[in-house]
Design a protein around this motif. Sequence first.
Motif, PDB file in Angstrom:
ATOM      1  N   THR A 124       0.811  -1.217   0.000  1.00 38.89           N
ATOM      2  CA  THR A 124       0.000   0.000   0.000  1.00 38.89           C
ATOM      3  C   THR A 124       0.844   1.266   0.000  1.00 38.89           C
ATOM      4  O   THR A 124       1.771   1.389   0.801  1.00 38.89           O
ATOM      5  N   PHE A 125       0.497   2.201  -0.886  1.00 40.77           N
ATOM      6  CA  PHE A 125       1.054   3.554  -0.776  1.00 40.77           C
ATOM      7  C   PHE A 125      -0.085   4.454  -0.325  1.00 40.77           C
ATOM      8  O   PHE A 125      -1.152   4.489  -0.940  1.00 40.77           O
ATOM      9  N   ASN A 156      -7.317  10.229   4.415  1.00 34.97           N
ATOM     10  CA  ASN A 156      -6.675   8.915   4.484  1.00 34.97           C
ATOM     11  C   ASN A 156      -6.856   8.266   3.122  1.00 34.97           C
ATOM     12  O   ASN A 156      -7.806   7.543   2.885  1.00 34.97           O
ATOM     13  N   VAL A 157      -5.926   8.556   2.216  1.00 35.10           N
ATOM     14  CA  VAL A 157      -6.061   8.114   0.833  1.00 35.10           C
ATOM     15  C   VAL A 157      -4.991   7.069   0.544  1.00 35.10           C
ATOM     16  O   VAL A 157      -3.859   7.194   1.019  1.00 35.10           O
ATOM     17  N   LYS A 158      -5.375   6.013  -0.190  1.00 33.94           N
ATOM     18  CA  LYS A 158      -4.369   4.991  -0.499  1.00 33.94           C
ATOM     19  C   LYS A 158      -4.623   4.318  -1.828  1.00 33.94           C
ATOM     20  O   LYS A 158      -5.714   4.398  -2.390  1.00 33.94           O
ATOM     21  N   GLU A 212       2.400  11.189  -6.465  1.00 36.04           N
ATOM     22  CA  GLU A 212       1.914  12.560  -6.689  1.00 36.04           C
ATOM     23  C   GLU A 212       0.385  12.615  -6.680  1.00 36.04           C
ATOM     24  O   GLU A 212      -0.225  13.497  -6.078  1.00 36.04           O
ATOM     25  N   VAL A 213      -0.216  11.636  -7.374  1.00 30.84           N
ATOM     26  CA  VAL A 213      -1.681  11.604  -7.488  1.00 30.84           C
ATOM     27  C   VAL A 213      -2.319  11.423  -6.108  1.00 30.84           C
ATOM     28  O   VAL A 213      -3.291  12.107  -5.759  1.00 30.84           O
ATOM     29  N   ILE A 214      -1.755  10.516  -5.313  1.00 30.21           N
ATOM     30  CA  ILE A 214      -2.314  10.252  -3.979  1.00 30.21           C
ATOM     31  C   ILE A 214      -2.133  11.486  -3.087  1.00 30.21           C
ATOM     32  O   ILE A 214      -3.041  11.849  -2.321  1.00 30.21           O
ATOM     33  N   LEU A 215      -0.995  12.142  -3.209  1.00 30.94           N
ATOM     34  CA  LEU A 215      -0.764  13.369  -2.434  1.00 30.94           C
ATOM     35  C   LEU A 215      -1.832  14.415  -2.767  1.00 30.94           C
ATOM     36  O   LEU A 215      -2.456  14.997  -1.871  1.00 30.94           O
ATOM     37  N   GLU A 270      -6.794  17.383  -1.423  1.00 27.58           N
ATOM     38  CA  GLU A 270      -8.143  17.765  -1.854  1.00 27.58           C
ATOM     39  C   GLU A 270      -9.178  17.306  -0.814  1.00 27.58           C
ATOM     40  O   GLU A 270     -10.055  18.081  -0.420  1.00 27.58           O
ATOM     41  N   VAL A 271      -9.059  16.073  -0.364  1.00 31.76           N
ATOM     42  CA  VAL A 271      -9.990  15.549   0.643  1.00 31.76           C
ATOM     43  C   VAL A 271      -9.919  16.398   1.915  1.00 31.76           C
ATOM     44  O   VAL A 271     -10.934  16.744   2.520  1.00 31.76           O
TER      45      VAL A 271
END
Length: 340
Positions: free
Chosen positions: A16-17, A30-32, A56-59, A64-65
């Motif tokens: 998991t990243f 809390n995005v993964k 980058e996308v997850i960051l 955003e969340v």
Amino acid sequence: MSDKNYILGIESTAHTFGIGIVHNGKVIANVKDAYTTERGGIIPSDAANHHREVSEVILNKALEVAGIDKKQIKAIAFSQGPGLAPCLLAGIHFAKKLAKELGVPLVPVNHCIAHQEIGSITGASDPVMLYASGANTQIIAYASGKYRVFGETLDIGVGNFIDTFARHAGLGFPGGPKIAKIVEDAKSSGEKLEYIELPYSIKGMDVSFSGMQTKLKQMLDSKKYKLADLSFSLQETVFAMLIEASERALAHTGKKELVLAGGVACNTRLKEMAEIMCRSRNCKMFCPENQFLTDNAAMIAYLGEIEFKSGIKIKPGTKAFEKLDISARQRTDDVEVTWR
Ligand code: AMP
Ligand code: MG
């Protein structure tokens, strides 16, 4: 919101990243994204490539969340270990790059202790933790100034054990939820499940699964047993072992709380057995939401914030920052606890 008050966490120990964002003990993102394979186990270098590709996308999703700008981050916590070295390296490189860009310090976090500490958002204050994940199976509690491992698997992690059996049965990955569903479906359709005795291996507070694994594979290959019966018996036996070891740790430490952690704790039967055991001992059982049980970065940010507030911070431009490294084999009781 213009205050620079947010702690960002990065998780990258295995498949998991994740990026989590915390503010005063509250998780606001809390995005993964998890690397998966159709067949076989995790290939560390492929998982690390996955982490680099999605970081980058997850960051951006996490920001955003949370509804914040990255300039509002005041420190970056990251999983230092234990884990797969290539995956940990992908995480620390991303953490260092971001820390330099934002001019904020890094906070190294032990992955297992983060699993333990996130339990406190459910109200636990000084629990014994049953950490049952893919690669890890440990019973951990804080005692005499350190987080100590009271019991653990002597061979494979419980999740990997269940996944291996499921793969052998052609169920695909991850196998834990699939085995659970076979048992639940059989129960709800009124099918009578037969308990088949399996090797129950527990020594003190340590457990092992390889004997049971061999036996289960042989039984499945013999075609004499129903998959539902084997799945049911697997769950009953494995979870009984984990609960017995946890109960011993509660008795030994005199603690009154049990917190569950790790993806296997998503299992409703395991939760039920933990609850029954705790009730009979006058203890309280805590189980965080599923998003905090499996590997996640919210727990890294959560413990990162506690550590940061206690003064742990490694600033860019310092020798300590340049020297800061991963610790793939970091033991829970190696970690110096200065924040409690
Ligand atoms: P983690 O390593 O903590 O991210 O958790 C992943 C592991 O949890 C995998 O081995 C899954 O098979 C297992 N898992 C997830 N959900 C369940 C479930 N409901 N029952 C048993 N195992 C599960
Ligand atoms: Mg984990």
